[in-house]
Write a protein that holds these residues in place. Structure first.
Motif, PDB file in Angstrom:
ATOM      1  N   SER A 273      29.138 -47.177 -29.886  1.00 23.25           N
ATOM      2  CA  SER A 273      27.800 -46.617 -29.709  1.00 23.25           C
ATOM      3  C   SER A 273      27.886 -45.383 -28.826  1.00 23.25           C
ATOM      4  CB  SER A 273      26.863 -47.649 -29.067  1.00 23.25           C
ATOM      5  OG  SER A 273      25.594 -47.082 -28.814  1.00 23.25           O
ATOM      6  N   VAL A 274      26.960 -44.444 -29.054  1.00 24.52           N
ATOM      7  CA  VAL A 274      26.885 -43.277 -28.175  1.00 24.52           C
ATOM      8  C   VAL A 274      26.362 -43.679 -26.806  1.00 24.52           C
ATOM      9  CG1 VAL A 274      26.587 -41.663 -30.091  1.00 24.52           C
ATOM     10  CG2 VAL A 274      24.576 -42.721 -29.045  1.00 24.52           C
ATOM     11  N   CYS A 275      25.729 -44.858 -26.730  1.00 26.91           N
ATOM     12  CA  CYS A 275      25.257 -45.407 -25.456  1.00 26.91           C
ATOM     13  C   CYS A 275      26.237 -46.518 -25.052  1.00 26.91           C
ATOM     14  CB  CYS A 275      23.840 -45.951 -25.585  1.00 26.91           C
ATOM     15  SG  CYS A 275      23.182 -46.654 -24.045  1.00 26.91           S
TER      16      CYS A 275
ATOM     17  N   VAL B 174      27.615 -51.293 -26.020  1.00 25.13           N
ATOM     18  CA  VAL B 174      28.857 -51.796 -26.586  1.00 25.13           C
ATOM     19  C   VAL B 174      29.105 -53.217 -26.068  1.00 25.13           C
ATOM     20  CG1 VAL B 174      31.345 -51.476 -26.753  1.00 25.13           C
ATOM     21  CG2 VAL B 174      29.817 -49.491 -26.781  1.00 25.13           C
ATOM     22  N   GLY B 175      29.383 -54.126 -26.992  1.00 26.06           N
ATOM     23  CA  GLY B 175      29.631 -55.521 -26.640  1.00 26.06           C
ATOM     24  C   GLY B 175      28.404 -56.403 -26.772  1.00 26.06           C
TER      25      GLY B 175
ATOM     26  N   GLU C 289      20.888 -45.920 -35.726  1.00 32.97           N
ATOM     27  CA  GLU C 289      21.433 -44.583 -35.935  1.00 32.97           C
ATOM     28  C   GLU C 289      22.704 -44.330 -35.129  1.00 32.97           C
ATOM     29  OE1 GLU C 289      21.678 -40.686 -37.414  1.00 32.97           O
ATOM     30  OE2 GLU C 289      20.278 -42.265 -38.021  1.00 32.97           O
ATOM     31  N   SER C 290      22.748 -44.829 -33.918  1.00 27.18           N
ATOM     32  CA  SER C 290      23.828 -44.464 -32.996  1.00 27.18           C
ATOM     33  C   SER C 290      24.828 -45.593 -32.748  1.00 27.18           C
ATOM     34  CB  SER C 290      23.234 -44.016 -31.658  1.00 27.18           C
ATOM     35  OG  SER C 290      22.421 -45.045 -31.102  1.00 27.18           O
TER      36      SER C 290
ATOM     37  N   ALA D 121      32.867 -42.569 -41.709  1.00 25.92           N
ATOM     38  CA  ALA D 121      31.626 -42.141 -41.075  1.00 25.92           C
ATOM     39  C   ALA D 121      31.947 -41.169 -39.955  1.00 25.92           C
ATOM     40  CB  ALA D 121      30.856 -43.352 -40.532  1.00 25.92           C
ATOM     41  N   ASP D 122      30.950 -40.385 -39.558  1.00 30.54           N
ATOM     42  CA  ASP D 122      31.193 -39.310 -38.598  1.00 30.54           C
ATOM     43  C   ASP D 122      30.567 -39.625 -37.235  1.00 30.54           C
ATOM     44  OD1 ASP D 122      28.606 -39.220 -39.389  1.00 30.54           O
ATOM     45  OD2 ASP D 122      28.581 -37.090 -39.893  1.00 30.54           O
ATOM     46  N   LEU D 123      30.408 -40.932 -36.912  1.00 24.80           N
ATOM     47  CA  LEU D 123      29.855 -41.279 -35.615  1.00 24.80           C
ATOM     48  C   LEU D 123      30.894 -41.024 -34.520  1.00 24.80           C
ATOM     49  CD1 LEU D 123      27.570 -42.529 -33.936  1.00 24.80           C
ATOM     50  CD2 LEU D 123      28.637 -44.759 -34.343  1.00 24.80           C
TER      51      LEU D 123
END
Length: 229
Positions: free
Chosen positions: A154-156, A160-161, A189-190, A227-229
């Protein structure tokens, strides 16, 4: 009043009609009763009178019309939001209460994906497999209410987890209830999620699930390997 007056015998005509019904069980009892009690001159019209329908029966009552119109009315999306039908509170629910829902989801996915049939055809979890596109389409159109998801990227970083059972799937979020009995809203989304079913574990990119569940089930979705995350 004497007992004889209370328990008087039936008229002979009725008694005979009952006897006839026993002797002719295939004939209508009512028809026999009417025939035996009416004069002979009027018996020719009995069949027509018994089959007559009344015109008033063709008209439905006002209550029936109102009830039919009420059944057609549906709540609008705005009214549903005003009533709080889409509101899921952060606290107040228990994780164990949703474990039966997860069990139902597991059974549903086994039947929906039909992995045994795909395996017999030669399916593997390799993205280069010829059945991978078919499997991906099924997975992306599935209903995830009751699925157990875990955020692996995740971007945040604080997300995560985080993991839990999906209690509500919206266009842009998954609402997960964790083992600590707290409902968390995870943006699709993120985030990247993993889903485990039996011996399979799949990685799904939330950005490709940003549809309402009812729209995703009928939409032609392009599958992506990278994917481009």
């Amino acid at each position: 009043m004497d007992d004889e007056e209370l328990c008087s015998k039936l008229p002979e005509a009725i008694t005979n009609s009952i006897t006839d019904e026993v002797a002719h069980p295939g004939t209508s009892f009512i028809e026999h009763l009417v025939t035996s009690t009416l004069p002979t001159s009027t018996q020719s019209t009995i069949d027509g009178e018994l089959k007559r329908t009344f015109a008033l029966f063709k008209f439905k009552t006002l209550d029936a019309k109102v009830h039919r119109n009420e059944k057609k009315k549906r709540l609008s999306q705005k009214r549903r939001r005003e009533l709080g039908l889409y509101k899921v509170y952060r606290k107040g629910m228990k994780y164990k209460e949703f474990q039966p829902l997860h069990t139902l989801w597991t059974e549903y996915m086994r039947s929906y994906l039909d992995l045994e049939e795909l395996e017999q055809r030669g399916f593997t979890c390799d993205p280069g497999n010829k059945y991978w596109n078919q499997f991906s389409q099924l997975l992306m159109k599935a209903d995830f209410h009751g699925a157990h998801l875990k955020v692996v990227r995740s971007v945040c970083s604080s997300l995560v987890g985080k993991s839990g059972i999906v209690v509500f799937d919206t266009k842009n979020t998954f609402k997960l209830i964790g083992t600590d009995n707290i409902v968390r809203t995870i943006p699709k989304e993120s985030c990247v999620f993993t889903i485990t079913l039996d011996s399979y574990t799949w990685t799904v990119f939330g950005k490709y699930f940003c549809y309402r569940p009812q729209d995703r089930s009928v939409k032609k979705v392009r599958t992506h390997i990278i994917a481009d995350l």
